[in-house]
Design an enzyme around this catalytic site. Structure first.
Site, mmCIF file in Angstrom:
data_model
loop_
_atom_site.group_PDB
_atom_site.id
_atom_site.type_symbol
_atom_site.label_atom_id
_atom_site.label_comp_id
_atom_site.label_asym_id
_atom_site.label_seq_id
_atom_site.Cartn_x
_atom_site.Cartn_y
_atom_site.Cartn_z
ATOM 1 N N HIS A 271 3.892 7.100 4.173
ATOM 2 C CA HIS A 271 4.938 6.087 3.958
ATOM 3 C C HIS A 271 4.507 5.036 2.767
ATOM 4 C CE1 HIS A 271 1.837 3.919 6.632
ATOM 5 N NE2 HIS A 271 2.120 2.956 5.985
ATOM 6 N N GLU B 69 -7.245 3.355 10.080
ATOM 7 C CA GLU B 69 -6.622 3.393 8.542
ATOM 8 C C GLU B 69 -7.944 2.961 7.827
ATOM 9 O OE1 GLU B 69 -3.610 0.677 9.475
ATOM 10 O OE2 GLU B 69 -4.682 -0.894 8.579
ATOM 11 N N HIS C 257 0.908 -1.153 -0.041
ATOM 12 C CA HIS C 257 0.035 -0.104 -0.114
ATOM 13 C C HIS C 257 0.830 1.423 -0.218
ATOM 14 C CE1 HIS C 257 0.393 -0.784 4.492
ATOM 15 N NE2 HIS C 257 0.292 0.620 4.507
ATOM 16 N N GLN D 278 -3.839 3.469 1.388
ATOM 17 C CA GLN D 278 -4.249 3.726 2.771
ATOM 18 C C GLN D 278 -4.352 4.945 3.095
ATOM 19 O OE1 GLN D 278 -1.041 2.983 5.956
ATOM 20 N NE2 GLN D 278 -2.477 1.144 6.513
ATOM 21 N N GLU E 256 7.256 0.917 5.279
ATOM 22 C CA GLU E 256 6.725 -0.197 6.085
ATOM 23 C C GLU E 256 6.832 -1.406 5.456
ATOM 24 O OE1 GLU E 256 2.545 0.215 6.674
ATOM 25 O OE2 GLU E 256 2.296 -1.326 8.153
#
Ligand code: CO
Length: 136
Positions: free
Chosen positions: A78, A43, A7, A54, A128
């Site tokens: 991110h 989220e 994502h 996301q 991430e």
């Protein structure tokens, strides 16, 4: 080591407003929404092809995303890369001297294991790493 982009995460000030915007403007619908209290986030996951967008809201001002929004405003937060074996991926990065935010996997949304890699030493990008729950 990396399977795909799982994502792309955007920090948003108002999650409901962002969800409505992405539905109206881009035709993307929420598949999953979850508050992850220990990360201070709520989220919403919007499927887009084989990956997700996301939308990431803060549960309060004194959280990682709350502070991000206060200093930098909304925008790219991110990118999450999917891996098969998160502990092995973290060990490999550690061997290379990469600065990790999480030395060990922790629980993220959707029952996934996640760990963050520091943007310093990674050309400014917060990454991430994410491992799906083992099926069966
Ligand atoms: Co994420």
């Amino acid at each position: 080591m990396l399977n795909k982009i799982e994502h792309v995460a955007l920090a948003v000030a108002d999650l409901d407003a962002a969800v409505a915007h992405y539905a109206d403007t881009w035709g993307l619908e929420v598949e999953h929404r979850e508050r992850v209290e220990d990360q201070g986030v709520e989220e919403a996951m919007l499927p887009l092809g084989d990956s997700y967008l996301q939308l990431l809201g803060a549960t309060g001002p004194d959280t990682t995303v709350g502070r991000f929004l206060a200093t930098r405003g909304e925008g790219l937060h991110h990118i999450a890369y999917e891996v098969d074996d998160l502990p092995a991926a973290l060990a490999g990065l550690k061997d290379k001297g990469v600065r990790l935010i999480d030395e060990a996997p922790r629980r993220g949304g959707r029952g996934h294991l996640v760990a963050f890699v520091h943007p310093k030493g990674n050309h400014g990008l917060l990454v991430e790493l994410i491992q799906r729950p083992r099926s069966g």
